[in-house]
Scaffold this motif. Structure first.
Motif, mmCIF file in Angstrom:
data_model
loop_
_atom_site.group_PDB
_atom_site.id
_atom_site.type_symbol
_atom_site.label_atom_id
_atom_site.label_comp_id
_atom_site.label_asym_id
_atom_site.label_seq_id
_atom_site.Cartn_x
_atom_site.Cartn_y
_atom_site.Cartn_z
ATOM 1 N N SER A 86 -5.957 5.200 -4.164
ATOM 2 C CA SER A 86 -4.851 4.637 -3.407
ATOM 3 C C SER A 86 -3.944 3.834 -4.329
ATOM 4 O O SER A 86 -4.334 3.391 -5.401
ATOM 5 C CB SER A 86 -5.378 3.750 -2.282
ATOM 6 O OG SER A 86 -4.314 3.086 -1.630
ATOM 7 N N ASN A 128 1.073 -3.001 -2.653
ATOM 8 C CA ASN A 128 1.277 -1.553 -2.671
ATOM 9 C C ASN A 128 2.136 -1.205 -3.882
ATOM 10 O O ASN A 128 3.318 -1.518 -3.939
ATOM 11 C CB ASN A 128 1.963 -1.101 -1.386
ATOM 12 C CG ASN A 128 2.290 0.384 -1.400
ATOM 13 O OD1 ASN A 128 1.728 1.136 -2.183
ATOM 14 N ND2 ASN A 128 3.208 0.799 -0.545
ATOM 15 N N THR A 134 2.168 2.466 2.834
ATOM 16 C CA THR A 134 0.726 2.672 2.919
ATOM 17 C C THR A 134 0.178 1.790 4.025
ATOM 18 O O THR A 134 0.766 0.766 4.364
ATOM 19 C CB THR A 134 0.032 2.362 1.579
ATOM 20 O OG1 THR A 134 -1.341 2.734 1.642
ATOM 21 C CG2 THR A 134 0.114 0.889 1.250
ATOM 22 N N GLN A 186 0.395 -2.796 7.167
ATOM 23 C CA GLN A 186 1.314 -1.848 6.554
ATOM 24 C C GLN A 186 2.115 -2.521 5.446
ATOM 25 O O GLN A 186 2.572 -3.653 5.606
ATOM 26 C CB GLN A 186 2.271 -1.285 7.597
ATOM 27 C CG GLN A 186 1.577 -0.547 8.736
ATOM 28 C CD GLN A 186 2.565 0.145 9.634
ATOM 29 O OE1 GLN A 186 3.582 0.666 9.167
ATOM 30 N NE2 GLN A 186 2.291 0.158 10.922
ATOM 31 N N ASP A 222 -4.738 4.251 4.208
ATOM 32 C CA ASP A 222 -4.082 5.539 4.454
ATOM 33 C C ASP A 222 -4.959 6.523 5.205
ATOM 34 O O ASP A 222 -4.887 7.740 4.992
ATOM 35 C CB ASP A 222 -3.591 6.161 3.145
ATOM 36 C CG ASP A 222 -2.594 5.264 2.429
ATOM 37 O OD1 ASP A 222 -1.817 4.597 3.142
ATOM 38 O OD2 ASP A 222 -2.592 5.206 1.195
#
Length: 301
Positions: A86, A128, A134, A186, A222
């Motif tokens: 990720s 992120n 993501t 998020q 995710d």
């Protein structure tokens, strides 16, 4: 004349039969009942396409409200996860001590000694690094060690317990138990975020018991089961442990500066020393500690 009539009949039959050059939809239209089926399939495909194009469609349907976590959590099977693929990384992990909550009737007044305690929290900061949104869907909480210690010498009133928590752990989980906590965090591209988990226990062993949990935190992002390490922390429920609270044997006891021979029984001294041994084992050397635990650790003897 008969030949002409036969030729005319053949021409009419040929006109009624679908030509191989007709389009697919034209041939379907000649089949009774299929027109409605085609329309229904087209609508379903359009609906799925709209949902796929809107990442937050669940929030749109529910008004953006997050559902409460199921309590208490049950341990899931211990799983192996693939390597971290990720773009999300955990930057920091902080443990907060339980603090007295203000009285709702007098929110501006200082909390009294009998005030209800807020739950201890663990805050996780993430980043992120990718170029698209993501979503973190789970926090896997693995029990590395656990213990229950009770107050050896009475120091006052019973510790109050908050009524509700986001993460309710059993009082005596097994080492290796994994609790997968549902979250919905998020992050846009190159965005950082911080969220907290509040901890409690479903019951207490005794009225003055403090439940200690050494927990490892990993994130799942995710929609996959990719595990992203976030760190290890020690959480104490329902209250933290401070020097002088009558929970552990400290350097004042060891040096004789605080003489317990006249006020404490052999049983009390054994309790204090036993709790110190347990605390040193669980705190270890590499776990994140709350301010109270970090201050108490050097005094353990």
């Amino acid at each position: 004349m008969e030949a002409d009539e036969g030729d005319a009949g053949d021409d009419a039959s040929a006109a009624e039969r679908p030509s191989t050059r007709d389009g697919f939809l034209q041939r379907l239209e000649r089949q009774p009942g299929l027109t409605a089926l085609v329309a229904l399939a087209s609508f379903a495909a359009l609906f799925v396409g709209v949902l796929a194009a809107v990442p937050d469609w669940r929030d749109m349907l529910t008004g953006g409200e997050k559902s409460a976590a199921v309590q208490p959590l049950r341990p899931g099977p211990s799983s192996t996860y693939s390597a971290d693929t990720s773009t999300v990384s955990a930057l920091d992990l902080v443990v907060r001590d339980p603090v007295p909550l203000p009285d709702p009737a007098s929110p501006d007044a200082a909390p009294g000694p009998d005030a209800t305690l807020g739950p201890p929290t663990v805050e996780i900061t993430v980043h992120n690094r990718g170029a698209r949104r993501t979503v973190i869907t789970r926090v896997a909480v693995t029990v590395e060690d656990t213990a229950v210690i009770s107050q050896c010498a009475s120091q006052g009133n019973t510790v109050a317990v908050s009524a509700s928590y986001d993460v309710v752990l059993p009082p005596r989980p097994s080492v290796g138990d994994v609790f997968r906590v549902p979250v919905s965090q998020q992050q846009e591209a190159d965005e950082a975020d911080r969220f907290a988990l509040r901890f409690g226990t479903s019951e207490r062993a005794t009225r003055t018991a403090v439940h200690l949990y050494r927990l490892r935190f990993d994130l799942e992002a995710d929609g996959s089961k990719t595990r992203i390490p976030a760190g290890t922390a020690v959480v104490t429920v329902p209250d933290s442990i401070s020097d002088g609270d009558g929970y552990f044997w400290n350097d004042d006891h060891e040096s004789g500066r605080l003489d317990l021979s006249r006020v404490a029984t052999e049983e009390t001294v054994a309790c204090l020393k036993g709790n110190s041994t347990t605390l040193k084992r669980i705190l270890g050397t590499d776990a994140e500690l709350s301010p109270d635990l970090a201050e108490a650790k050097p005094h353990l003897r």
